[in-house]
Design a protein around this motif. Structure first.
Motif, PDB file in Angstrom:
ATOM      1  N   UNK A 227     -26.709  -7.748  21.584  1.00  0.00           N
ATOM      2  CA  UNK A 227     -26.562  -7.601  20.133  1.00  0.00           C
ATOM      3  C   UNK A 227     -27.685  -6.729  19.589  1.00  0.00           C
ATOM      4  N   UNK A 228     -27.335  -5.857  18.649  1.00  0.00           N
ATOM      5  CA  UNK A 228     -28.360  -4.990  18.058  1.00  0.00           C
ATOM      6  C   UNK A 228     -29.104  -5.686  16.921  1.00  0.00           C
ATOM      7  N   UNK A 229     -28.442  -6.617  16.250  1.00  0.00           N
ATOM      8  CA  UNK A 229     -29.071  -7.275  15.104  1.00  0.00           C
ATOM      9  C   UNK A 229     -30.052  -8.343  15.570  1.00  0.00           C
ATOM     10  N   UNK A 230     -31.269  -8.273  15.058  1.00  0.00           N
ATOM     11  CA  UNK A 230     -32.312  -9.252  15.368  1.00  0.00           C
ATOM     12  C   UNK A 230     -32.653 -10.030  14.097  1.00  0.00           C
ATOM     13  N   UNK A 231     -32.993 -11.285  14.272  1.00  0.00           N
ATOM     14  CA  UNK A 231     -33.426 -12.112  13.150  1.00  0.00           C
ATOM     15  C   UNK A 231     -34.864 -12.550  13.381  1.00  0.00           C
ATOM     16  N   UNK A 232     -35.507 -12.982  12.312  1.00  0.00           N
ATOM     17  CA  UNK A 232     -36.879 -13.473  12.384  1.00  0.00           C
ATOM     18  C   UNK A 232     -36.835 -15.005  12.408  1.00  0.00           C
ATOM     19  N   UNK A 233     -37.145 -15.580  13.552  1.00  0.00           N
ATOM     20  CA  UNK A 233     -37.166 -17.041  13.696  1.00  0.00           C
ATOM     21  C   UNK A 233     -38.603 -17.508  13.504  1.00  0.00           C
ATOM     22  N   UNK A 234     -38.845 -18.224  12.428  1.00  0.00           N
ATOM     23  CA  UNK A 234     -40.206 -18.630  12.087  1.00  0.00           C
ATOM     24  C   UNK A 234     -40.810 -19.514  13.182  1.00  0.00           C
ATOM     25  N   UNK A 235     -42.077 -19.221  13.511  1.00  0.00           N
ATOM     26  CA  UNK A 235     -42.731 -19.954  14.587  1.00  0.00           C
ATOM     27  C   UNK A 235     -43.962 -20.718  14.119  1.00  0.00           C
ATOM     28  N   UNK A 236     -44.825 -20.082  13.321  1.00  0.00           N
ATOM     29  CA  UNK A 236     -46.019 -20.772  12.823  1.00  0.00           C
ATOM     30  C   UNK A 236     -46.163 -20.538  11.326  1.00  0.00           C
ATOM     31  N   UNK A 237     -46.835 -21.479  10.678  1.00  0.00           N
ATOM     32  CA  UNK A 237     -46.904 -21.510   9.222  1.00  0.00           C
ATOM     33  C   UNK A 237     -48.325 -21.797   8.768  1.00  0.00           C
ATOM     34  N   UNK A 238     -48.745 -21.164   7.671  1.00  0.00           N
ATOM     35  CA  UNK A 238     -50.029 -21.446   7.055  1.00  0.00           C
ATOM     36  C   UNK A 238     -49.873 -22.704   6.201  1.00  0.00           C
ATOM     37  N   UNK A 239     -50.223 -23.842   6.761  1.00  0.00           N
ATOM     38  CA  UNK A 239     -50.004 -25.112   6.073  1.00  0.00           C
ATOM     39  C   UNK A 239     -50.851 -25.264   4.818  1.00  0.00           C
ATOM     40  N   UNK A 240     -51.989 -24.599   4.788  1.00  0.00           N
ATOM     41  CA  UNK A 240     -52.835 -24.677   3.603  1.00  0.00           C
ATOM     42  C   UNK A 240     -52.137 -24.047   2.402  1.00  0.00           C
ATOM     43  N   UNK A 241     -51.568 -22.852   2.615  1.00  0.00           N
ATOM     44  CA  UNK A 241     -50.835 -22.179   1.534  1.00  0.00           C
ATOM     45  C   UNK A 241     -49.580 -22.952   1.160  1.00  0.00           C
ATOM     46  N   UNK A 242     -48.873 -23.430   2.177  1.00  0.00           N
ATOM     47  CA  UNK A 242     -47.623 -24.135   1.933  1.00  0.00           C
ATOM     48  C   UNK A 242     -47.865 -25.417   1.137  1.00  0.00           C
ATOM     49  N   UNK A 243     -48.860 -26.202   1.535  1.00  0.00           N
ATOM     50  CA  UNK A 243     -49.139 -27.451   0.833  1.00  0.00           C
ATOM     51  C   UNK A 243     -49.601 -27.193  -0.597  1.00  0.00           C
ATOM     52  N   UNK A 244     -50.332 -26.109  -0.811  1.00  0.00           N
ATOM     53  CA  UNK A 244     -50.758 -25.761  -2.166  1.00  0.00           C
ATOM     54  C   UNK A 244     -49.554 -25.428  -3.049  1.00  0.00           C
ATOM     55  N   UNK A 245     -48.565 -24.745  -2.483  1.00  0.00           N
ATOM     56  CA  UNK A 245     -47.349 -24.425  -3.229  1.00  0.00           C
ATOM     57  C   UNK A 245     -46.572 -25.693  -3.573  1.00  0.00           C
ATOM     58  N   UNK A 246     -46.468 -26.609  -2.622  1.00  0.00           N
ATOM     59  CA  UNK A 246     -45.772 -27.864  -2.883  1.00  0.00           C
ATOM     60  C   UNK A 246     -46.459 -28.649  -3.988  1.00  0.00           C
ATOM     61  N   UNK A 247     -47.785 -28.729  -3.904  1.00  0.00           N
ATOM     62  CA  UNK A 247     -48.538 -29.472  -4.904  1.00  0.00           C
ATOM     63  C   UNK A 247     -48.316 -28.872  -6.302  1.00  0.00           C
ATOM     64  N   UNK A 248     -48.379 -27.555  -6.378  1.00  0.00           N
ATOM     65  CA  UNK A 248     -48.218 -26.875  -7.666  1.00  0.00           C
ATOM     66  C   UNK A 248     -46.805 -27.038  -8.215  1.00  0.00           C
ATOM     67  N   UNK A 249     -45.823 -27.134  -7.333  1.00  0.00           N
ATOM     68  CA  UNK A 249     -44.432 -27.216  -7.788  1.00  0.00           C
ATOM     69  C   UNK A 249     -44.158 -28.515  -8.531  1.00  0.00           C
ATOM     70  N   UNK A 250     -44.942 -29.559  -8.280  1.00  0.00           N
ATOM     71  CA  UNK A 250     -44.743 -30.838  -8.970  1.00  0.00           C
ATOM     72  C   UNK A 250     -45.664 -30.999 -10.172  1.00  0.00           C
ATOM     73  N   UNK A 251     -46.335 -29.911 -10.537  1.00  0.00           N
ATOM     74  CA  UNK A 251     -47.180 -29.916 -11.724  1.00  0.00           C
ATOM     75  C   UNK A 251     -46.442 -29.369 -12.951  1.00  0.00           C
ATOM     76  N   UNK A 252     -45.223 -28.905 -12.761  1.00  0.00           N
ATOM     77  CA  UNK A 252     -44.444 -28.372 -13.873  1.00  0.00           C
ATOM     78  C   UNK A 252     -43.725 -29.515 -14.596  1.00  0.00           C
ATOM     79  N   UNK A 253     -43.255 -29.362 -15.823  1.00  0.00           N
ATOM     80  CA  UNK A 253     -43.516 -28.184 -16.672  1.00  0.00           C
ATOM     81  C   UNK A 253     -44.857 -28.371 -17.385  1.00  0.00           C
TER      82      UNK A 253
END
Length: 324
Positions: A298-324
């Motif tokens: 197949x010529x089409x390739x996808x990006x399969x996520x392997x590692x994540x910056x948990x510090x950034x991710x957790x900060x986004x989650x925390x901020x998302x529950x601070x709204x509105x």
């Protein structure tokens, strides 16, 4: 800064709800619409769940569209165990009210998806959080649709052959393997996959979960309420396959796909390869096979996520529950 345009396709359970909150809290993002599909619960409950999330976040201007009520080929009943029969923990009132139907757009989700992408060609990021039925139907009606997307982010599939509803299959793909097959064969736009094992390997602590849901906001209290009686959020040892395979911890599965779409730097490493979804077999149906050595040709390739910056991710989650 150019405004990011996003469409979210969801089978809104508890983790979908948090993922939608994440998108709603992001600056400079325009959500063109939210399309609903069966999965965690039936599609009518999904529509009501999305409307409830939008109401709590004071974002009722976002359009919601009702979509597929069952899978493409084999009729599979919605899954009503993991997040309760209604998808949001069976703790909310007003489930017998019919008023929500007046808030749903008359246009079918598949038609809305096609229209919104065609009106904004090359600009739309499509994020999918449930079975891929709406997307499969859309590409049958408009075969050129995938090339009009900016990119596609999918929470679903697996990268290690581990499953959460079958030995080898992840929930979203298992609920409609034919649609998952079609999407990964025919959506040739840049495609990013947050697999089940990837999300489980980047779990967060229950201490973080408590801190996040104990914030003094309506959104935080809503998240605390809908998880209060749900066995999937229990800290006690039990039959949860996630805990058996990966150890205890809090995983907001769908939020990883939304976070990656909002900020690509959150994903620190991906595997770039062809993939294919298995539609046959007793144990393998719904399995996503990765092909790093190009045996599928197949010529089409996808990006399969392997590692994540948990510090950034957790900060986004925390901020998302601070709204509105």
């Amino acid at each position: 800064m150019t405004q990011k345009m996003m469409i979210i396709d969801t089978d809104c359970g508890i983790d979908d709800a948090q993922a939608i909150m994440l998108a709603l809290a992001a600056p400079n993002v325009k959500i063109l619409g939210i399309t609903c599909c069966f999965g965690n619960t039936d599609v009518d409950n999904v529509c009501q769940n999305v409307l409830r999330v939008l109401s709590v976040c004071q974002r009722t201007e976002v359009s919601v569209f009702r979509g597929a009520a069952t899978s493409l080929v084999t009729a599979i009943k919605p899954f009503k165990e993991h997040f309760g029969t209604d998808g949001l923990g069976d703790v909310l009132e007003d489930r017998n009210s019919e008023t929500w139907k007046k808030q749903i757009q008359e246009e079918h989700a598949v038609n809305a998806l096609i229209r919104l992408v065609n009106e904004n060609q090359g600009q739309v990021s499509l994020v999918t959080l449930g079975p891929l039925t709406n997307l499969a139907l859309a590409v049958r009606l408009d075969p050129g649709l995938p090339q009009k997307l900016k990119d596609l982010y999918i929470m679903g599939g697996n990268m290690e052959g581990k499953g959460n509803v079958m030995p080898c299959a992840e929930f979203n793909f298992f609920m409609d393997p034919e649609s998952a097959y079609i999407v990964l064969e025919e959506y040739l736009c840049p495609t990013h996959l947050a697999t089940w094992e990837f999300t489980c390997r980047h779990k967060l602590s229950w201490e973080f979960f408590d801190e996040m849901t104990n914030q003094d906001t309506a959104v935080s209290q809503f998240m605390k309420t809908i998880t209060s009686k749900c066995w999937a959020y229990s800290r006690e040892p039990g039959p949860n396959i996630k805990d058996v395979l990966f150890g205890p911890g809090f995983v907001s599965y769908d939020a990883y796909a939304v976070a990656a779409c909002l900020d690509s730097s959150i994903i620190t490493e991906s595997v770039v390869c062809a993939v294919r979804v298995e539609t046959q077999g007793e144990l393998g149906r719904g399995l996503m096979a990765m092909d790093p050595v190009c045996r599928l040709n197949k010529s089409h390739r996808v990006f399969v996520m392997k590692t994540c910056d948990l510090s950034k991710f957790s900060a986004m989650l925390m901020a998302s529950l601070q709204q509105p």
